[in-house]
Design a protein around this motif. Structure first.
Motif, PDB file in Angstrom:
ATOM      1  N   LYS A   2       0.830  -1.196   0.000  1.00 47.38           N
ATOM      2  CA  LYS A   2       0.000   0.000   0.000  1.00 47.38           C
ATOM      3  C   LYS A   2       0.867   1.249   0.000  1.00 47.38           C
ATOM      4  O   LYS A   2       1.869   1.329   0.706  1.00 47.38           O
ATOM      5  N   GLU A   3       0.462   2.217  -0.812  1.00 51.52           N
ATOM      6  CA  GLU A   3       1.114   3.509  -0.828  1.00 51.52           C
ATOM      7  C   GLU A   3       0.092   4.587  -0.501  1.00 51.52           C
ATOM      8  O   GLU A   3      -1.103   4.435  -0.772  1.00 51.52           O
ATOM      9  N   GLU A   4       0.579   5.663   0.078  1.00 48.57           N
ATOM     10  CA  GLU A   4      -0.329   6.707   0.544  1.00 48.57           C
ATOM     11  C   GLU A   4      -1.045   7.377  -0.626  1.00 48.57           C
ATOM     12  O   GLU A   4      -0.460   7.647  -1.671  1.00 48.57           O
ATOM     13  N   LYS A   5      -2.334   7.627  -0.404  1.00 47.66           N
ATOM     14  CA  LYS A   5      -3.133   8.403  -1.357  1.00 47.66           C
ATOM     15  C   LYS A   5      -3.987   9.392  -0.575  1.00 47.66           C
ATOM     16  O   LYS A   5      -4.509   9.082   0.494  1.00 47.66           O
ATOM     17  N   TRP A 120      14.134  11.377  12.391  1.00 48.61           N
ATOM     18  CA  TRP A 120      13.321  10.759  11.353  1.00 48.61           C
ATOM     19  C   TRP A 120      11.881  11.263  11.414  1.00 48.61           C
ATOM     20  O   TRP A 120      11.450  11.858  12.402  1.00 48.61           O
ATOM     21  N   MET A 121      11.146  11.029  10.338  1.00 45.34           N
ATOM     22  CA  MET A 121       9.742  11.407  10.274  1.00 45.34           C
ATOM     23  C   MET A 121       9.009  10.478   9.314  1.00 45.34           C
ATOM     24  O   MET A 121       9.627   9.826   8.464  1.00 45.34           O
ATOM     25  N   VAL A 122       7.697  10.418   9.473  1.00 40.42           N
ATOM     26  CA  VAL A 122       6.869   9.586   8.596  1.00 40.42           C
ATOM     27  C   VAL A 122       6.650  10.315   7.284  1.00 40.42           C
ATOM     28  O   VAL A 122       6.174  11.452   7.262  1.00 40.42           O
ATOM     29  N   LYS A 123       7.013   9.666   6.189  1.00 42.17           N
ATOM     30  CA  LYS A 123       6.835  10.233   4.856  1.00 42.17           C
ATOM     31  C   LYS A 123       5.615   9.656   4.157  1.00 42.17           C
ATOM     32  O   LYS A 123       4.895  10.351   3.442  1.00 42.17           O
ATOM     33  N   ASP A 124       5.367   8.363   4.343  1.00 46.10           N
ATOM     34  CA  ASP A 124       4.236   7.673   3.717  1.00 46.10           C
ATOM     35  C   ASP A 124       3.433   6.999   4.819  1.00 46.10           C
ATOM     36  O   ASP A 124       3.866   6.002   5.407  1.00 46.10           O
ATOM     37  N   LEU A 129       1.777   2.274   8.451  1.00 45.78           N
ATOM     38  CA  LEU A 129       0.757   1.511   9.178  1.00 45.78           C
ATOM     39  C   LEU A 129       0.578   0.098   8.654  1.00 45.78           C
ATOM     40  O   LEU A 129       0.291  -0.821   9.434  1.00 45.78           O
ATOM     41  N   PHE A 130       0.731  -0.102   7.353  1.00 45.08           N
ATOM     42  CA  PHE A 130       0.361  -1.385   6.768  1.00 45.08           C
ATOM     43  C   PHE A 130       1.544  -2.235   6.323  1.00 45.08           C
ATOM     44  O   PHE A 130       1.395  -3.445   6.160  1.00 45.08           O
ATOM     45  N   ALA A 131       2.740  -1.638   6.120  1.00 46.51           N
ATOM     46  CA  ALA A 131       3.877  -2.419   5.630  1.00 46.51           C
ATOM     47  C   ALA A 131       4.628  -3.109   6.762  1.00 46.51           C
ATOM     48  O   ALA A 131       5.261  -4.141   6.554  1.00 46.51           O
ATOM     49  N   VAL A 132       4.577  -2.535   7.963  1.00 49.17           N
ATOM     50  CA  VAL A 132       5.261  -3.122   9.124  1.00 49.17           C
ATOM     51  C   VAL A 132       4.282  -3.181  10.285  1.00 49.17           C
ATOM     52  O   VAL A 132       3.246  -2.506  10.294  1.00 49.17           O
ATOM     53  N   ASP A 133       4.621  -3.999  11.272  1.00 48.85           N
ATOM     54  CA  ASP A 133       3.714  -4.184  12.404  1.00 48.85           C
ATOM     55  C   ASP A 133       3.675  -2.950  13.303  1.00 48.85           C
ATOM     56  O   ASP A 133       2.611  -2.487  13.688  1.00 48.85           O
ATOM     57  N   GLY A 191       8.023   3.580   4.946  1.00 47.07           N
ATOM     58  CA  GLY A 191       7.611   4.952   4.650  1.00 47.07           C
ATOM     59  C   GLY A 191       8.242   5.980   5.557  1.00 47.07           C
ATOM     60  O   GLY A 191       7.668   7.040   5.794  1.00 47.07           O
ATOM     61  N   ILE A 192       9.456   5.692   6.054  1.00 41.14           N
ATOM     62  CA  ILE A 192      10.148   6.584   6.986  1.00 41.14           C
ATOM     63  C   ILE A 192      11.285   7.290   6.254  1.00 41.14           C
ATOM     64  O   ILE A 192      12.028   6.662   5.498  1.00 41.14           O
ATOM     65  N   GLU A 193      11.424   8.581   6.493  1.00 43.77           N
ATOM     66  CA  GLU A 193      12.525   9.358   5.933  1.00 43.77           C
ATOM     67  C   GLU A 193      13.472   9.768   7.053  1.00 43.77           C
ATOM     68  O   GLU A 193      13.040  10.335   8.063  1.00 43.77           O
ATOM     69  N   VAL A 194      14.745   9.474   6.883  1.00 44.55           N
ATOM     70  CA  VAL A 194      15.765   9.855   7.858  1.00 44.55           C
ATOM     71  C   VAL A 194      16.321  11.218   7.473  1.00 44.55           C
ATOM     72  O   VAL A 194      16.877  11.398   6.390  1.00 44.55           O
TER      73      VAL A 194
END
Length: 284
Positions: A2-5, A120-124, A129-133, A191-194
């Motif tokens: 899943k990718e963000e929309k 770091w921050m959430v980019k996607d 939420l859905f790619a990792v636990d 979906g994390i950006e460092v």
């Protein structure tokens, strides 16, 4: 994966006005004893109330409808969304991960202590939420793995590896850039950006720290002695040249050797030298 929309959401103020209209309708139907309109109005009011949501700055709401990802609302404000959708909050703020000290082996097998800080921050939001636990725990585990891997690639310093162009001690900027790049590759899945990654603690492990300190001290003493000897030789050479130019005294090779020896002892000695006055001739 899943990718963000992005998804649109209705204004919460419009929904509030509609809610007020329904509330007036419920009141009027109750006055005129119309239970059907009253029940319908109450149900609609509950539905509208459940769909109201507030999104703070640098936050996002991920909408999930019956197990299906609907979209993400990133705009801050007061909104109304599908009341049957599950709204999961995700922070978009930059966060610090201050890693704890880890004992690892460097490239040469020496045990060292190392720690790093990661911004770091959430980019996607969808991937987070859905790619990792658990994306927060995922960042912690992958950051630790990246620091361990980086420590294994380089030596602590170039005492034992003189050909090393980059070391953990002296190549801080290059090491930080490599750490940041590796973390971005590891965390892209979530979906994390460092934003930044830097080594904050670097030291030999306690069991070898004393021996390594002695080695560094010995190296420093040798370097200092080398510089002292080079300076002393230059001063002796200059003294002999000046004596010869001024023709103050004529010295044979044996006396020159003795003079050189005495000057080197005076110039290279750690303690001050007490002079001995010769009351006789130069050769007695």
């Amino acid at each position: 994966m899943k990718e963000e929309k992005s998804t649109t959401a209705l204004s919460g103020y419009v929904a509030t006005v509609i809610l007020l209209v329904i509330a007036v309708t419920i009141y009027v139907s109750a006055v005129y004893n119309s239970p059907l309109f009253t029940i319908i109005g109450i149900i609609l009011s509950l539905i509208i109330l459940k769909g109201l949501t507030v999104i703070n700055p640098n936050d996002a709401k991920v909408l999930i409808l019956f197990g299906e990802y609907v979209g993400t609302v990133r705009q801050d404000g007061f909104f109304w969304v599908n009341p049957f959708a599950v709204k999961r909050k995700v922070s978009l703020k930059a966060r610090n991960l201050n890693g704890h000290k880890m004992k690892v082996n460097d490239k040469l097998g020496n045990p060292i202590e190392i720690a790093a800080v990661t911004v770091w921050m959430v980019k996607d939001t969808a991937k987070a939420l859905f790619a990792v636990d658990d994306y927060i725990q995922y960042v912690q585990v992958q950051s630790e793995a990246a620091v361990r891997h980086l420590a294994n690639l380089f030596a602590y310093d170039n005492f034992e590896d003189e050909e090393a162009t980059i070391t953990l001690k002296d190549g801080a900027q290059q090491v930080s850039q490599m750490l940041e790049k590796e973390l971005n590759e590891r965390l892209e899945r979530a979906g994390i950006e460092v934003i930044e990654a830097r080594i904050t603690h670097l030291a030999y492990a306690p069991e070898i720290a004393s021996a390594m300190l002695q080695r560094q001290q010995a190296t420093a003493v040798v370097a200092a002695r080398k510089q002292i000897v080079e300076g002393a030789v230059g001063m002796v050479e200059m003294a002999l040249e000046r004596l010869s130019e001024k023709e103050i005294v004529q010295l044979d090779e044996e006396r020159k050797a003795a003079m050189v020896s005495n000057l080197l002892v005076v110039l290279c000695g750690e303690k001050s030298v007490s002079p001995v006055v010769n009351a006789g001739t130069l050769y007695n």
